[in-house]
Design an enzyme around this catalytic site. Structure first.
Site, PDB file in Angstrom:
ATOM      1  N   ASP A 100      33.451  47.404  36.293  1.00 40.74           N
ATOM      2  CA  ASP A 100      33.449  46.845  37.651  1.00 40.74           C
ATOM      3  C   ASP A 100      34.181  45.518  37.783  1.00 40.74           C
ATOM      4  OD1 ASP A 100      31.614  45.119  36.422  1.00 40.74           O
ATOM      5  OD2 ASP A 100      30.529  44.854  38.304  1.00 40.74           O
ATOM      6  N   GLU A 101      35.054  45.204  36.850  1.00 36.70           N
ATOM      7  CA  GLU A 101      35.839  43.978  37.007  1.00 36.70           C
ATOM      8  C   GLU A 101      37.229  44.165  36.414  1.00 36.70           C
ATOM      9  OE1 GLU A 101      34.747  40.581  34.523  1.00 36.70           O
ATOM     10  OE2 GLU A 101      33.341  41.880  33.484  1.00 36.70           O
ATOM     11  N   ASP A 111      35.654  41.099  40.795  1.00 36.64           N
ATOM     12  CA  ASP A 111      34.387  41.564  40.247  1.00 36.64           C
ATOM     13  C   ASP A 111      33.577  42.185  41.383  1.00 36.64           C
ATOM     14  OD1 ASP A 111      32.536  41.935  38.216  1.00 36.64           O
ATOM     15  OD2 ASP A 111      31.491  40.074  38.695  1.00 36.64           O
TER      16      ASP A 111
HETATM   17 MG   LIG Z   1      30.056  42.778  38.842  1.00 36.90          MG
END
Ligand SMILES: [Mg+2]
Length: 405
Positions: A103-104, A8
């Site tokens: 974003d992960e 993450d």
């Molecule tokens: Mg994040």
């Protein structure tokens, strides 16, 4: 043993904005618009979060909580560019990964030890590679389960790596607030508080039956999650199951756990048939058959076997799956879930026929014809028992055929 990483990016939108304007670094930054505008915060820096600012909060509220915050507009194109850079690094580590959002991502690192080293070493390598490619901080959680790794990456923040060794999953989760469990929102939190449950460990100690009675299916999924198992629809998904399948899997969860061998075998037959059908749709042959089964206590096992030739025949998939299951079904304990999974694909049209003098070819024609009928009239319309002289279909219960998964 599975090895699952969750990565993450730390304060992703804010961190990307900082790359374009380094003067923002370390300051309370709010991304999403001006503090006087309508609309909501899409991201806040760690410095702004200290004032209670968080995403999805009205911009005006953020301005009140943190008047000194610097408000900047969001730039979707920038985030997508950096998301792509992250993705490119992940691809060099394993083909089995899945972006869970911009974003992960989850990575299945099972079996990569020789290439990348043990989990913690591999995670540090990945952490550095992403930093080098993007200049961005990130956090990584590693464990045997998606859910535990996701919680671990959160606990690792900011800019850290956390490995939960096999067997430590439940102990790691136990002291955490139940809100740390993905899927537990405000409402569940309130309901659980009503019965005095605040920590994951409190939840894990509760009886499955009690949770089911009180919260239904959700309660049961919660019970599993609290013990560190990947339960609940999303977490049970196969990794990286894209359009062009690298694997095909079908699973069935029983309404009532069962130790009835005939029912279990007929379920395997049904699932094998579905897997065979997907193979034929994609014009693929599979070399590996894997089964998955879960006992009442959520303990879950997978066992795989490679065939000496690639196949797309339901009968061959079923025979292998049944053998695997019967060999590994410990103490005839009740089963909650059972699944069939095929992988190791080849586009080996014709190779089967050389092996058995055309018998497979005839069977393939039967299956293709049956598939065509199902396309036209629906799944329940064709019973292969007739065509195959009941080789295994005699065990398939009608109710099951009509009500798949
Ligand atoms: Mg994040």
């Amino acid at each position: 043993m599975r090895s699952i990483f969750h990565i993450d990016m730390d304060a992703f939108f804010v961190s990307v904005e900082e790359l374009y304007d380094p003067s923002l670094k370390g300051k309370p930054v709010v991304v999403g618009g001006k503090g006087t505008e309508r609309g909501v915060v899409s991201a806040a820096s760690y410095a702004a979060r200290k004032f209670g600012v968080h995403s999805a909060m009205p911009l005006r509220t953020a301005a009140k909580l943190c008047p000194q915050a610097i408000f900047v507009d969001g730039h979707r194109d920038r985030y997508e560019l950096y998301s792509k850079k992250v993705r490119e690094v992940l691809e060099t580590f394993t083909p089995k990964f899945e972006m869970a959002s911009i974003d992960e991502a989850y990575l299945d690192m099972t079996g990569t030890e020789r290439l990348h080293g043990p989990p913690l070493a591999a995670a540090h390598k990945l952490h550095e590679a992403i930093r080098a490619a993007t200049g961005l901080n990130n956090s990584i959680g590693c464990s045997t389960a998606r859910l535990v790794s996701k919680v671990a990456s959160d606990q690792a923040k900011p800019n850290g790596v956390l490995w939960i060794p096999p067997g430590q999953e439940a102990a790691f989760l136990a002291p955490l607030d139940i809100r740390k469990i993905p899927g537990v929102g405000k409402v569940s939190e309130r309901h659980l508080a009503d019965i005095g449950i605040y920590k994951v460990g409190d939840l894990a100690r509760l009886d499955d039956r009690f949770l089911t009675e009180r919260f239904g299916k959700l309660g049961l999924a919660l019970a599993g999650k609290a013990k560190g198992f990947d339960t609940g629809a999303w977490f049970e998904k196969e990794m990286a199951a894209g359009d062009d399948p690298k694997s095909i899997s079908h699973e069935h969860t029983f309404h009532v756990d069962t130790a009835d061998q005939a029912l279990l075998e007929s379920t395997l037959a049904h699932l094998s048939e579905k897997a065979g059908r997907r193979l034929r749709e994609h014009r693929l042959h599979a070399r590996t058959v894997q089964i998955k089964f879960r006992y009442s206590d959520f303990s879950t096992f997978t066992r795989a076997q490679s065939l000496d030739h690639a196949t797309l025949l339901d009968t061959e998939i079923f025979r292998t799956a049944r053998d695997l299951f019967l060999r590994n079904w410990e103490g005839r304990k009740p089963i909650r879930l059972i699944g069939v999974h095929v992988s190791g694909f080849a586009e080996a049209e014709g190779q089967l026929d050389l092996l058995d003098g055309g018998k497979s070819e005839r069977l393939k024609k039967v299956f293709h014809a049956a598939d065509a009928l199902r396309d036209k009239f629906g799944d329940g319309s064709v019973n292969l028992a007739g065509a195959l002289k009941g080789r295994f279909r005699e065990r398939v219960h009608d109710a099951l055929t009509k009500k798949p998964e």
